[in-house]
Design a protein around this motif. Sequence first.
Motif, mmCIF file in Angstrom:
data_model
loop_
_atom_site.group_PDB
_atom_site.id
_atom_site.type_symbol
_atom_site.label_atom_id
_atom_site.label_comp_id
_atom_site.label_asym_id
_atom_site.label_seq_id
_atom_site.Cartn_x
_atom_site.Cartn_y
_atom_site.Cartn_z
ATOM 1 N N ILE A 130 -84.430 10.739 -18.056
ATOM 2 C CA ILE A 130 -83.400 10.642 -19.080
ATOM 3 C C ILE A 130 -83.617 9.392 -19.927
ATOM 4 C CG2 ILE A 130 -81.718 11.905 -17.733
ATOM 5 C CD1 ILE A 130 -80.385 9.097 -17.249
ATOM 6 N N GLY A 131 -84.713 8.692 -19.670
ATOM 7 C CA GLY A 131 -85.039 7.535 -20.497
ATOM 8 C C GLY A 131 -84.299 6.271 -20.119
ATOM 9 N N ALA A 132 -83.712 6.222 -18.927
ATOM 10 C CA ALA A 132 -83.047 4.997 -18.490
ATOM 11 C C ALA A 132 -83.877 4.360 -17.378
ATOM 12 C CB ALA A 132 -81.627 5.301 -18.018
ATOM 13 N N CYS A 133 -85.188 4.267 -17.613
ATOM 14 C CA CYS A 133 -86.118 3.832 -16.576
ATOM 15 C C CYS A 133 -85.814 2.417 -16.078
ATOM 16 C CB CYS A 133 -87.548 3.914 -17.090
ATOM 17 S SG CYS A 133 -87.967 5.519 -17.771
ATOM 18 N N LEU A 135 -83.109 1.391 -15.166
ATOM 19 C CA LEU A 135 -82.079 1.474 -14.130
ATOM 20 C C LEU A 135 -82.544 2.311 -12.950
ATOM 21 C CD1 LEU A 135 -79.050 2.241 -16.470
ATOM 22 C CD2 LEU A 135 -79.627 0.048 -15.479
ATOM 23 N N VAL A 145 -73.819 7.868 -16.087
ATOM 24 C CA VAL A 145 -75.109 7.474 -15.523
ATOM 25 C C VAL A 145 -74.861 6.486 -14.381
ATOM 26 C CG1 VAL A 145 -77.336 6.423 -16.001
ATOM 27 C CG2 VAL A 145 -76.167 7.698 -17.795
ATOM 28 N N ARG A 148 -79.863 2.110 -10.527
ATOM 29 C CA ARG A 148 -80.281 1.179 -9.474
ATOM 30 C C ARG A 148 -79.721 1.598 -8.120
ATOM 31 N NH1 ARG A 148 -79.575 -3.242 -13.671
ATOM 32 N NH2 ARG A 148 -81.671 -3.489 -14.442
ATOM 33 N N GLY B 13 -80.203 2.885 -21.787
ATOM 34 C CA GLY B 13 -80.119 2.075 -20.576
ATOM 35 C C GLY B 13 -78.891 1.184 -20.595
ATOM 36 N N PHE B 201 -89.840 6.795 -22.895
ATOM 37 C CA PHE B 201 -88.638 6.874 -23.729
ATOM 38 C C PHE B 201 -88.832 6.152 -25.060
ATOM 39 C CE2 PHE B 201 -88.443 3.610 -20.524
ATOM 40 C CZ PHE B 201 -87.977 2.476 -21.156
ATOM 41 N N ARG B 204 -87.353 8.394 -28.096
ATOM 42 C CA ARG B 204 -85.907 8.366 -28.011
ATOM 43 C C ARG B 204 -85.366 7.041 -28.540
ATOM 44 N NH1 ARG B 204 -82.619 9.555 -22.787
ATOM 45 N NH2 ARG B 204 -80.684 9.401 -23.876
ATOM 46 N N VAL B 361 -88.895 -4.168 -16.811
ATOM 47 C CA VAL B 361 -88.953 -2.799 -17.305
ATOM 48 C C VAL B 361 -88.436 -2.809 -18.732
ATOM 49 C CG1 VAL B 361 -87.887 -0.522 -17.088
ATOM 50 C CG2 VAL B 361 -88.692 -1.708 -15.069
#
Lengths: 162, 595
Positions: A130-133, A135, A145, A148, B13, B201, B204, B361
């Motif tokens: 989902i592109g929240a790498c 976390l 979401v 961690r 994020g 990502f 995006r 990251v």
Amino acid sequence: MHTPMNKYELNDSHKKTIKEICESFGNKHGELINILHRTQEKLGYLPEAVQNEIALNLDMPLAKVYGVVSFYSFFTMTPKGKYPISVCLGTACFVRGAERIVETLEEELKIKVGQVTEDGKFSLDCLRCIGACGLAPVILIGDDVHGRLTPDMIKGILKQYK
Amino acid sequence: MYKMQLLVCGGTGCQASASATIVDKLNESLKAHGLTEDAQVVITGCFGFCEKGPIVKVIPDNTFYTQVTPEDAEEIVAEHILKGRRVSRLLYEDPETKEHVSDSKHMGFYQKQMRIALRNCGFIDPENIDEYIARDGYSALAQVITELTPDQAIDMLKQSGLRGRGGAGFPAGLKWEFTKNYTADQKYVVCNADEGDPGAFMDRSILEGDPNSVIEAMAICGYCIGANKGVVYIRAEYPLAIHRLQVAIEQANEYGLLGKNILGTDFSFEMELRYGAGAFVCGEETALIASMEGGRGEPNFKPPFPAESGYNKKPTCVNNVETFANVPVIYLKGPEWFSSIGTEKSKGTKVFALAGKINNVGLIEVPMGITLREIIFEIGGGIKDGKKFKAVQTGGPSGGCLTEKDLDTPIDFDSLLAAGSMMGSGGMIVMDEDDCMVSIAKFYLEFIVEESCGKCTPCRVGNKRMLETLEKICGGKGDMEDLDNLRNMAHVIRDTSLCGLGQTSPNPVLSTLDNFYDEYVAHVKDKKCEAKQCKALATYTIIPEACTGCTVCARNCPTDAITGERRQPHFINQDLCIRCGVCYTKCKFNAILVQ
């Protein structure tokens, strides 16, 4: 979003909804994916009866509609739970232990990936990134979401949705 | 004008870490202190430093606050905005000097970066076209359509040396020229925003942070190739990016930067969105076009290339998001400027999504020709928890794993290919000593098997057979012959598959076989997994000193292999143990030893 719907038979209001959606896209074959998106948004999922209705409206073979529905992972032929859970299995989440998160969720909910709990509250699926790498590892519950994660956090998170 | 601005990251994020609540709290505090005339809160796109998110940046003094919580909002306003004193506890701490760094310019994470495609991400409000225009937005479009002929504009792009950022690295200017050379009553510009690569990502973030740059570039492309329609094919899983694109298209239409007779010229250009529905293969351009037409996203033979017969059988130019994001700057600063950056054959910069076992990251943009060592150890801050670097995977499921020996190779499209991997769209996953490379290869093959469209046999059947072989190896039942089989199958699949997905699908297996052959041999010969990831190859024993005799393991063991009295150390009978790992997961006292 979750209109109670019989998997095999549609009532008139469902048929009307589908007809309206198809018409809003001009009943064009090229708009099939958009029509399926909108229908799933309105009816929650796309069982055979719904696909058949779309096929009738667009005057195309049911097999063709089914071919598209089954091709894309975003479309589902089974209903989702009240709180759909998606575990991110992107590479970043994978190397940070997403598999153990899946195992813990399966254990806690007593269902396997792709299934819904008996009370219809949770459904469990995996998705790719989902592109929240940042976390990682991450799960989505509805639109929330949670990041961690460690396996021992799962119980507490699920409690928030009781 | 406001004296100060508080830029809050609205990337995925940071939003997941409550950045929207931070915005509300900041606004509340500004109101409470009567500062609404002096300072303004702006939600921006991704700053890139996802590891330390949510990020709040204060302009004009460029103070960079990290890991901000909603509770910190009041202090930022009361101390910094009102009294001009920085909140030092929220500043980034340099891991080496342990000193607070207030400005992103002085952080290791940003020092080696060079932002072209991401030039506006984190600086502007992506939902306000005026901010884009204030940073020279749409002046490239104005210049191209009023001062240049399509041929001149295409020549400039060719001179710049820009290559497609979607994976294969095809020169963008050539693609535009090919599409222009076909005559048709209708042509299309398509933006490929179907970013399906797990762990990536970049696209995006660009769409969320700077949607107008993509729209502007698509209009420029339309003018050059003679198309008046642009379509963005975007994943339905990216709701925020979709929303921001919709807002940007609407505003551009209002301003007359899209639509009929743009800026009073004869050039008209309309844009629409099409949604993907979750299929990795749709990143391949012929499959993407099939999907745009409403069908199954199965690839087709090339030729004819989309430049000749694409969407609705009309000439179509397909470029990816990052490629487009580079275009306006090339016209503003000139092709010479762009081609002065990078290596001989790969010009400009590349955006990477840096993730995995790494300290920082995030989303980075670096000039081509930088080394992996610089990316991983300087920008990325090294490996998490002081572990040892093992490999870095680039190019996603189509790429390969690079090791220590490749760390000092300057990276560009060609050098990565030569090293057995590829640039891909820009995913970069770092792995440490705890990662089992056989499992990683298996992970990517699982992905491929799930995503293979099934049209051609080598990819559909071959990858399934390879996956079964890897499962056998990880399950402790492999032999040396399997390793040869893997390599043979990989070569056949690579040589005979229809599309790019199939042709590159064996790469993760081949590159791990090449670089980590010993690890494969350990799995099949010694039945050992050094990284302890393959459960079936592990031996579980109980450390008597650590065991409290709580009986949890014994009660959960599915084969009753664990015995022992309450409050006495337990024991695992190796003949009964099926190596499921349940005891290890259940033990609260770290008394289970995995070897």
